[in-house]
Write a protein that holds these residues in place. Sequence first.
Motif, PDB file in Angstrom:
ATOM      1  N   PRO A  48      37.842  43.636  49.716  1.00 30.06           N
ATOM      2  CA  PRO A  48      38.874  44.292  48.890  1.00 30.06           C
ATOM      3  C   PRO A  48      40.316  44.024  49.326  1.00 30.06           C
ATOM      4  N   LEU A  49      40.496  43.439  50.509  1.00 30.97           N
ATOM      5  CA  LEU A  49      41.858  43.112  50.943  1.00 30.97           C
ATOM      6  C   LEU A  49      42.386  41.837  50.283  1.00 30.97           C
ATOM      7  N   ASP A  50      41.519  41.112  49.592  1.00 27.86           N
ATOM      8  CA  ASP A  50      41.929  39.912  48.861  1.00 27.86           C
ATOM      9  C   ASP A  50      41.970  40.246  47.380  1.00 27.86           C
ATOM     10  N   GLU A  51      43.086  40.817  46.932  1.00 28.07           N
ATOM     11  CA  GLU A  51      43.181  41.320  45.560  1.00 28.07           C
ATOM     12  C   GLU A  51      43.042  40.236  44.502  1.00 28.07           C
ATOM     13  N   GLU A  52      43.304  38.992  44.867  1.00 28.69           N
ATOM     14  CA  GLU A  52      43.224  37.907  43.886  1.00 28.69           C
ATOM     15  C   GLU A  52      41.791  37.625  43.457  1.00 28.69           C
ATOM     16  N   LEU A  53      40.812  38.197  44.139  1.00 35.47           N
ATOM     17  CA  LEU A  53      39.414  38.063  43.739  1.00 35.47           C
ATOM     18  C   LEU A  53      39.064  38.994  42.582  1.00 35.47           C
ATOM     19  N   TYR A  54      39.985  39.865  42.205  1.00 35.38           N
ATOM     20  CA  TYR A  54      39.710  40.902  41.209  1.00 35.38           C
ATOM     21  C   TYR A  54      40.676  40.753  40.025  1.00 35.38           C
ATOM     22  N   PRO A  55      40.211  40.188  38.907  1.00 35.07           N
ATOM     23  CA  PRO A  55      41.128  39.903  37.798  1.00 35.07           C
ATOM     24  C   PRO A  55      41.778  41.127  37.164  1.00 35.07           C
ATOM     25  N   LEU A  56      41.167  42.298  37.316  1.00 35.78           N
ATOM     26  CA  LEU A  56      41.828  43.489  36.788  1.00 35.78           C
ATOM     27  C   LEU A  56      43.017  43.888  37.649  1.00 35.78           C
ATOM     28  N   VAL A  57      42.992  43.493  38.918  1.00 39.58           N
ATOM     29  CA  VAL A  57      44.068  43.853  39.852  1.00 39.58           C
ATOM     30  C   VAL A  57      45.185  42.827  39.829  1.00 39.58           C
ATOM     31  N   GLU A  58      44.830  41.543  39.928  1.00 39.18           N
ATOM     32  CA  GLU A  58      45.823  40.469  39.991  1.00 39.18           C
ATOM     33  C   GLU A  58      45.461  39.354  39.020  1.00 39.18           C
ATOM     34  N   MET A  59      46.425  38.941  38.250  1.00 34.82           N
ATOM     35  CA  MET A  59      46.275  37.795  37.347  1.00 34.82           C
ATOM     36  C   MET A  59      47.583  37.015  37.363  1.00 34.82           C
ATOM     37  N   PRO A  60      47.523  35.701  37.156  1.00 35.10           N
ATOM     38  CA  PRO A  60      48.771  34.932  37.101  1.00 35.10           C
ATOM     39  C   PRO A  60      49.645  35.398  35.948  1.00 35.10           C
ATOM     40  N   THR A  61      50.960  35.325  36.156  1.00 37.39           N
ATOM     41  CA  THR A  61      51.878  35.592  35.070  1.00 37.39           C
ATOM     42  C   THR A  61      51.675  34.538  33.980  1.00 37.39           C
ATOM     43  N   PRO A  62      51.810  34.850  32.696  1.00 37.71           N
ATOM     44  CA  PRO A  62      52.377  36.068  32.115  1.00 37.71           C
ATOM     45  C   PRO A  62      51.345  37.090  31.656  1.00 37.71           C
ATOM     46  N   HIS A  63      50.077  36.993  32.163  1.00 42.55           N
ATOM     47  CA  HIS A  63      49.043  37.949  31.763  1.00 42.55           C
ATOM     48  C   HIS A  63      49.321  39.330  32.361  1.00 42.55           C
ATOM     49  N   LEU A  64      48.650  40.318  31.781  1.00 41.21           N
ATOM     50  CA  LEU A  64      48.689  41.658  32.352  1.00 41.21           C
ATOM     51  C   LEU A  64      47.659  41.771  33.469  1.00 41.21           C
ATOM     52  N   CYS A  65      47.959  42.601  34.449  1.00 41.98           N
ATOM     53  CA  CYS A  65      47.001  43.027  35.470  1.00 41.98           C
ATOM     54  C   CYS A  65      47.478  44.394  35.933  1.00 41.98           C
ATOM     55  N   ALA A  66      46.656  45.093  36.692  1.00 43.63           N
ATOM     56  CA  ALA A  66      47.025  46.449  37.093  1.00 43.63           C
ATOM     57  C   ALA A  66      48.305  46.470  37.909  1.00 43.63           C
TER      58      ALA A  66
END
Length: 347
Positions: A148-166
Amino acid sequence: MSPLIKVGHFQTLDLSAENQVTIQDELYGNHTISDLVLNELLRSPSLARLIGVRQHGISSLLNFTPPITRFEHSVGAMLLVRHVGGNLEEQVAALLHDVSHTAMSHVVDFALSEPGEGSFHEVHKMRFVRTTQIPEILTKHGYKDLKPLDEELYPLVEMPTPHLCADRLDYGLRDAVGFDSLSLEDARRVIASLDVFPDATSPGRLLVLRDPEVALSLAKGYMRCDRDVWGNPSHGSLYTRTAELMRTSIRGGGVREEDLWRLSDDEFWAEMRKVVDSKGQEAMDRLESEDLPDGKDLPLPRGAKVRTIDPDVYDLSSGKAVPLSTLRPEYSTEREQYIVARRALYA
């Protein structure tokens, strides 16, 4: 932490019950969290220190922006993931995504990051985390790999701009309301319109909005935040001037780099006051006494981002998620023109 504590501009925690935390948030309403791992993390000193770290660094310390904190944003990202049905592991990742932010937030990027390097708190995340009880808490609750310390593994948490993420959506909503770029009612409409496509468990899941008009109001409010604060040369000037003081204080040995994770914004500012020379004292005095600089003739610092979003919208006619710019070509034109105009301000 006391049983009831104001943890940010929009958020209060009730810690009076031993096995649950009640979150009162003006954007998301009241939520009672009973998951053991989230409870322990929310009460941990390593996360609680973010109450003293403002999202907008020096701009907020000098009262040019509201005192929105990294803590309330971290909790907000967790609540967004929870709202759309993200699992517990994703909620943990959202809560911890900013845990390594330093005093003064992104000001440190201008002070200590090398050209082309990522944000300071991301580059040094594990360096900080290893000094905390977070690995022990995660291992205790079954996350022995510390995934869980690697947030980029979770698309709801982190997504490349310009998409939405939490992450992007919470700080965007919190700041937009704080800067009067979006009303609180409109921010709540965004949250009510939020969904996941195709569902909360699909590998390529996306945060989407069901209403294109709500998506358009969010996108324009986000752009106003960038124009008025995030990418405003006036605020950029505050950042670069403060960054020079931070760089001198740390590299000269007067302030330890570890203090970035030990001290709050106010404490770090006070610590710098003790160690800077007379020229530095004068620079700090000017920052504290001046009005916000007139950005008319100021350049945008090279490290400053141009922030825009192009939210994905669920299109009923096709049954697909499509970018807002596809549904509203006029927004596509406005966004492209804005990006070009802002980049022209680079030093």
